[in-house]
Scaffold this active site. Structure first.
Site, PDB file in Angstrom:
ATOM      1  N   CYS A  36      -3.871   5.132  -2.308  1.00  0.00           N
ATOM      2  CA  CYS A  36      -4.295   4.364  -3.468  1.00  0.00           C
ATOM      3  C   CYS A  36      -4.308   5.300  -4.663  1.00  0.00           C
ATOM      4  CB  CYS A  36      -5.693   3.787  -3.230  1.00  0.00           C
ATOM      5  SG  CYS A  36      -6.343   2.945  -4.675  1.00  0.00           S
ATOM      6  N   HIS A  53      -8.291  -1.253   8.399  1.00  0.00           N
ATOM      7  CA  HIS A  53      -7.263  -0.740   7.456  1.00  0.00           C
ATOM      8  C   HIS A  53      -7.567   0.739   7.271  1.00  0.00           C
ATOM      9  CE1 HIS A  53      -4.753  -1.187   3.650  1.00  0.00           C
ATOM     10  NE2 HIS A  53      -5.430  -0.079   3.372  1.00  0.00           N
ATOM     11  N   ASP A 108       0.844  -1.201   0.000  1.00  0.00           N
ATOM     12  CA  ASP A 108       0.000   0.000   0.000  1.00  0.00           C
ATOM     13  C   ASP A 108       0.877   1.249   0.000  1.00  0.00           C
ATOM     14  OD1 ASP A 108      -1.976   1.968   0.467  1.00  0.00           O
ATOM     15  OD2 ASP A 108      -3.155   0.595   1.678  1.00  0.00           O
TER      16      ASP A 108
HETATM   17  P1  HMG Z   1      -8.568  -4.067 -17.278  1.00  0.00           P
HETATM   18  O1  HMG Z   1      -7.821  -3.069 -18.109  1.00  0.00           O
HETATM   19  O2  HMG Z   1     -10.043  -3.970 -17.229  1.00  0.00           O
HETATM   20  O3  HMG Z   1      -8.232  -5.569 -17.588  1.00  0.00           O
HETATM   21  O4  HMG Z   1      -7.972  -3.985 -15.791  1.00  0.00           O
HETATM   22  P2  HMG Z   1      -7.661  -6.351 -18.809  1.00  0.00           P
HETATM   23  O5  HMG Z   1      -7.976  -7.768 -18.519  1.00  0.00           O
HETATM   24  O6  HMG Z   1      -8.137  -5.724 -20.105  1.00  0.00           O
HETATM   25  O7  HMG Z   1      -6.081  -6.147 -18.677  1.00  0.00           O
HETATM   26  C1  HMG Z   1      -5.389  -4.992 -19.082  1.00  0.00           C
HETATM   27  C2  HMG Z   1      -3.932  -5.367 -19.288  1.00  0.00           C
HETATM   28  O8  HMG Z   1      -3.356  -5.768 -18.046  1.00  0.00           O
HETATM   29  C3  HMG Z   1      -3.740  -6.566 -20.203  1.00  0.00           C
HETATM   30  O9  HMG Z   1      -2.480  -6.403 -20.825  1.00  0.00           O
HETATM   31  C4  HMG Z   1      -3.694  -7.730 -19.251  1.00  0.00           C
HETATM   32  O10 HMG Z   1      -2.985  -8.826 -19.762  1.00  0.00           O
HETATM   33  C5  HMG Z   1      -2.945  -7.132 -18.083  1.00  0.00           C
HETATM   34  P3  HMG Z   1      -2.355  -6.092 -22.394  1.00  0.00           P
HETATM   35  O11 HMG Z   1      -3.056  -7.221 -23.072  1.00  0.00           O
HETATM   36  O12 HMG Z   1      -3.091  -4.777 -22.584  1.00  0.00           O
HETATM   37  O13 HMG Z   1      -0.884  -6.008 -22.614  1.00  0.00           O
HETATM   38  N1  HMG Z   1      -3.295  -7.751 -16.817  1.00  0.00           N
HETATM   39  C6  HMG Z   1      -2.401  -8.149 -15.900  1.00  0.00           C
HETATM   40  N2  HMG Z   1      -1.057  -8.108 -15.874  1.00  0.00           N
HETATM   41  C7  HMG Z   1      -0.447  -8.598 -14.779  1.00  0.00           C
HETATM   42  N3  HMG Z   1      -1.106  -9.086 -13.716  1.00  0.00           N
HETATM   43  C8  HMG Z   1      -2.446  -9.125 -13.682  1.00  0.00           C
HETATM   44  C9  HMG Z   1      -3.147  -8.646 -14.830  1.00  0.00           C
HETATM   45  N4  HMG Z   1      -4.450  -8.542 -15.122  1.00  0.00           N
HETATM   46  C10 HMG Z   1      -4.527  -7.997 -16.341  1.00  0.00           C
HETATM   47  N5  HMG Z   1      -3.092  -9.605 -12.624  1.00  0.00           N
HETATM   48  C11 HMG Z   1      -7.485  -4.956 -13.667  1.00  0.00           C
HETATM   49  C12 HMG Z   1      -8.532  -4.755 -14.743  1.00  0.00           C
HETATM   50  C13 HMG Z   1      -8.208  -5.530 -12.495  1.00  0.00           C
HETATM   51  C14 HMG Z   1      -6.421  -5.907 -14.170  1.00  0.00           C
HETATM   52  C15 HMG Z   1      -6.856  -3.575 -13.344  1.00  0.00           C
HETATM   53  O14 HMG Z   1      -7.885  -2.677 -13.107  1.00  0.00           O
HETATM   54  C16 HMG Z   1      -5.935  -3.614 -12.155  1.00  0.00           C
HETATM   55  O15 HMG Z   1      -4.892  -4.254 -12.193  1.00  0.00           O
HETATM   56  N6  HMG Z   1      -6.305  -2.888 -11.085  1.00  0.00           N
HETATM   57  C17 HMG Z   1      -5.514  -2.861  -9.854  1.00  0.00           C
HETATM   58  C18 HMG Z   1      -5.607  -1.512  -9.217  1.00  0.00           C
HETATM   59  C19 HMG Z   1      -4.849  -1.515  -7.927  1.00  0.00           C
HETATM   60  O16 HMG Z   1      -3.929  -2.296  -7.721  1.00  0.00           O
HETATM   61  N7  HMG Z   1      -5.241  -0.587  -7.033  1.00  0.00           N
HETATM   62  C20 HMG Z   1      -4.584  -0.444  -5.757  1.00  0.00           C
HETATM   63  C21 HMG Z   1      -4.835  -1.577  -4.820  1.00  0.00           C
HETATM   64  S1  HMG Z   1      -6.378  -1.464  -3.974  1.00  0.00           S
HETATM   65  C22 HMG Z   1      -6.046  -0.412  -2.652  1.00  0.00           C
HETATM   66  O17 HMG Z   1      -5.008   0.194  -2.573  1.00  0.00           O
HETATM   67  C23 HMG Z   1      -7.066  -0.354  -1.569  1.00  0.00           C
HETATM   68  C24 HMG Z   1      -6.637  -1.136  -0.302  1.00  0.00           C
HETATM   69  O18 HMG Z   1      -5.400  -0.654   0.199  1.00  0.00           O
HETATM   70  C25 HMG Z   1      -7.702  -1.010   0.790  1.00  0.00           C
HETATM   71  C26 HMG Z   1      -8.097   0.438   1.030  1.00  0.00           C
HETATM   72  O19 HMG Z   1      -7.232   1.257   1.410  1.00  0.00           O
HETATM   73  O20 HMG Z   1      -9.270   0.715   0.809  1.00  0.00           O
HETATM   74  C27 HMG Z   1      -6.471  -2.641  -0.611  1.00  0.00           C
HETATM   75 MG    MG Z   2      -5.150   1.038   1.470  1.00  0.00          MG
END
Ligand code: HMG
Ligand code: MG
Length: 277
Positions: free
Chosen positions: A237, A204, A13
């Site tokens: 985030c 969290h 995070d």
């Molecule tokens: P998308 O663009 O809708 O999905 O993203 P996609 O399936 O079209 O994938 C886009 C590209 O990413 C593709 O590559 C996939 O292959 C690749 P391309 O064909 O264009 O070259 N891809 C991946 N690569 C590696 N690992 C993977 C993966 N998945 C797809 N797992 C998706 C949808 C969910 C993938 C995207 O939106 C994403 O990765 N989001 C993550 C965002 C994130 O990490 N946010 C921060 C964490 S959450 C947070 O901080 C909150 C928390 O702390 C709690 C709080 O504080 O509230 C937990």
């Molecule tokens: Mg967080």
């Protein structure tokens, strides 16, 4: 003994929100120093799309480079099947799926609706459990959403029940924007704890308004005993504009010990880890 457990989320995070790319070696040093401090669970990185979170594109290298401490487990965030495949290949101990209490945050963070996210998580959680990997569930924006404002506690309860039913062992309640107050956190926990055991819930709390430690103390009153924190108060985030870091690990450790709770962490080693970070 009044035991409370801090889950260190700084390497994930904390670092995901850093604008300049941090060398993989530095991430590994930070995680290794945290392992020395006595955490039972360290959130090391995320196997997410590098297009969405470029900072964590080196997740596999980070996991391959750390020294696994026998008393620490290492957890990573995964949004989908591809993330789970990366996590399994990296031999993680646990994974976390992450949903949101609002449609707005879900769309901005993982590009799908809340319902779609649950449909996506269900087979991923089943596959992780079949591989004997425990699954933690996150719910973001439990009291306030940067896109929708005030969040109804009922939507958090419904999502928590869904995530627990699919096999998550615990729900970490994310006050993503750090807007939580005594009122909103207690109203949420009044409802959740009427339906779910406190030991299925973790806090969290981001510290945007410097209420995170107070909110941890309110949550302790409801029986919650696990709280996420970040070394140096790192964090945020990328999809929650204006959100500040997680509650600072050392500050939380000190505040809890002052009122008689034991974290089991080594304070000197926390200070060393803070210097590495
Ligand atoms: P998308 O663009 O809708 O999905 O993203 P996609 O399936 O079209 O994938 C886009 C590209 O990413 C593709 O590559 C996939 O292959 C690749 P391309 O064909 O264009 O070259 N891809 C991946 N690569 C590696 N690992 C993977 C993966 N998945 C797809 N797992 C998706 C949808 C969910 C993938 C995207 O939106 C994403 O990765 N989001 C993550 C965002 C994130 O990490 N946010 C921060 C964490 S959450 C947070 O901080 C909150 C928390 O702390 C709690 C709080 O504080 O509230 C937990
Ligand atoms: Mg967080």
């Amino acid at each position: 003994m009044n035991a409370v457990e801090l889950v260190e989320v700084g390497p994930r995070d904390g670092l995901q929100n850093e604008k300049s790319l941090i060398p993989t070696e530095a991430k590994i040093r930070l995680i290794d120093s945290l392992s020395e401090a006595g955490f039972g669970l360290i959130e090391a990185t995320s196997f997410v799309s590098p297009k969405w979170v470029p900072q964590l594109a080196d997740a596999a290298e980070v996991m391959a480079g750390i020294t696994r401490h026998p008393d620490s487990d290492y957890i990573v965030l995964i949004p989908n099947q591809r993330g789970l495949a990366g996590a399994l290949a990296a031999e993680v101990d646990e994974v976390a799926v992450f949903g949101a209490a609002t449609e707005g945050f879900s769309q901005h963070n993982i590009n799908c609706s809340v319902r779609e996210s649950l449909d996506r998580f269900r087979p991923v959680v089943a596959e992780a459990l079949a591989a004997s990997i425990r699954v933690r569930g996150y719910i973001s924006v439990v009291v306030h959403c940067p896109y929708e404002g005030t969040v109804a506690p009922e939507s958090v309860l419904t999502l928590a029940e869904d995530l627990l039913a699919m096999g998550c062992y615990e729900i970490s309640l994310g006050d993503t924007t750090g807007q939580g107050t005594k009122d909103t956190i207690c109203t949420l926990l009044d409802l959740l704890c009427a339906h779910l055991p406190g030991d299925k819930l973790a806090g969290h709390f981001h510290d945007t308004n410097h209420q995170a430690i107070a909110n941890v103390k309110h949550a302790l009153g409801y029986g919650l005993k696990r709280f996420d924190s970040a070394i140096g108060g790192l964090g945020g985030c990328p999809y929650a504009p204006g959100a500040k870091g997680n509650v600072n690990t050392l500050a939380l450790h000190d505040a809890l010990e002052q009122v008689g709770w034991q974290t089991g962490l080594n304070r000197d080693k926390l200070i060393s880890a803070e210097q590495v970070g």
